[in-house]
Design a protein around this motif. Structure first.
Motif, PDB file in Angstrom:
ATOM      1  N   SER A 172      92.365  14.797  58.575  1.00 42.75           N
ATOM      2  CA  SER A 172      92.061  16.031  57.843  1.00 42.75           C
ATOM      3  C   SER A 172      90.898  15.729  56.907  1.00 42.75           C
ATOM      4  N   PRO A 173      90.384  16.729  56.215  1.00 44.64           N
ATOM      5  CA  PRO A 173      89.305  16.467  55.266  1.00 44.64           C
ATOM      6  C   PRO A 173      89.702  15.535  54.119  1.00 44.64           C
ATOM      7  N   GLY A 197      82.398  11.704  60.668  1.00 39.99           N
ATOM      8  CA  GLY A 197      82.729  12.990  60.051  1.00 39.99           C
ATOM      9  C   GLY A 197      82.808  14.096  61.076  1.00 39.99           C
ATOM     10  N   SER A 198      82.323  15.281  60.711  1.00 40.00           N
ATOM     11  CA  SER A 198      82.432  16.457  61.578  1.00 40.00           C
ATOM     12  C   SER A 198      81.488  16.409  62.769  1.00 40.00           C
ATOM     13  N   ARG A 199      80.369  15.687  62.631  1.00 40.66           N
ATOM     14  CA  ARG A 199      79.380  15.616  63.703  1.00 40.66           C
ATOM     15  C   ARG A 199      79.019  14.165  63.982  1.00 40.66           C
ATOM     16  N   ASP A 232      81.925  11.615  66.483  1.00 40.78           N
ATOM     17  CA  ASP A 232      82.511  12.384  65.393  1.00 40.78           C
ATOM     18  C   ASP A 232      83.944  11.884  65.195  1.00 40.78           C
ATOM     19  N   THR A 233      84.524  12.154  64.052  1.00 36.98           N
ATOM     20  CA  THR A 233      85.818  11.561  63.704  1.00 36.98           C
ATOM     21  C   THR A 233      86.925  11.939  64.675  1.00 36.98           C
ATOM     22  N   PRO A 285      86.418  14.256  58.304  1.00 32.22           N
ATOM     23  CA  PRO A 285      85.509  15.395  58.526  1.00 32.22           C
ATOM     24  C   PRO A 285      85.517  16.310  57.299  1.00 32.22           C
ATOM     25  N   SER A 340      85.387  22.849  57.325  1.00 32.30           N
ATOM     26  CA  SER A 340      84.488  23.799  57.986  1.00 32.30           C
ATOM     27  C   SER A 340      84.630  25.172  57.334  1.00 32.30           C
TER      28      SER A 340
END
Length: 185
Positions: free
Chosen positions: A68-69, A124-126, A149-150, A174, A177
């Motif tokens: 999760s973030p 991370g996200s990308r 990405d993660t 990540p 979003s």
């Protein structure tokens, strides 16, 4: 009574005690006979053996169950922020973004013994570009590097661990979003 019984079995001779050779029908023991065998009716032959495993199998490796973030859940351990997963250890990794992945920050991965085959970096996200000096350093140490990405890095790590490969991961959570949020007016 025991003394009388042993007196019958042992006979004194000039050279010491000898076993009385004649057996009496009143005293017979299964231990005196060499042909004594266990019958199938004995309980010991048909008892079941059960084993209860209290801990994980030795050598069992870590699995990433959730991300999760805020961090990761690795084998029921909550890890907040970036982490380095070096089976069997989980360490906080002092990296905030992909730009922070330097030769110094990956030094813990090439100091491991036995040497890891693959280092998986979750950016991370990308998927982000890693400094070429860092990649060159790891390759010179004989460590293959995969940057993803993660989400894909976690899946790749779990797959490689299930194959019992020597693998480690450096993971950055990540970011949240905001693509699906509806702006308030």
């Amino acid at each position: 009574m025991a003394i009388a019984m042993s007196a019958r079995l042992l006979q004194r001779s000039a050279r010491g005690f000898t076993l009385f050779t004649r057996t009496t029908p009143a005293f017979s023991s299964p231990f005196q006979c060499r042909a004594h065998r266990l019958d199938p009716t004995d309980d010991e032959l048909y008892q079941r053996t059960t084993v209860t495993i209290m801990q994980k199998e030795p050598g069992a490796s870590l699995m990433i169950h959730n991300y999760s973030p805020t961090g990761f859940t690795i084998d029921n351990n909550k890890v907040y922020g970036p982490c380095a997963v070096l089976p069997p250890a989980i360490l906080q990794w002092n990296v905030g973004r992909h730009e922070d992945i330097t030769e110094e920050s990956v030094s813990l991965f090439h100091l491991l013994e036995p040497r890891i085959e693959l280092l998986i970096l979750g950016t991370g996200s990308r998927v982000e570009r890693i400094n070429p000096k860092v990649l060159r350093l790891l390759r010179s140490k004989g460590i293959a590097v995969e940057v993803a990405d993660t989400a894909n890095a976690c899946a790749t790590f779990n797959f490689m661990i299930s194959e019992r490969r020597l693998v480690a991961a450096g993971l950055i959570p990540p970011v949240v979003s905001r693509a699906l949020e509806v702006p308030e007016e």
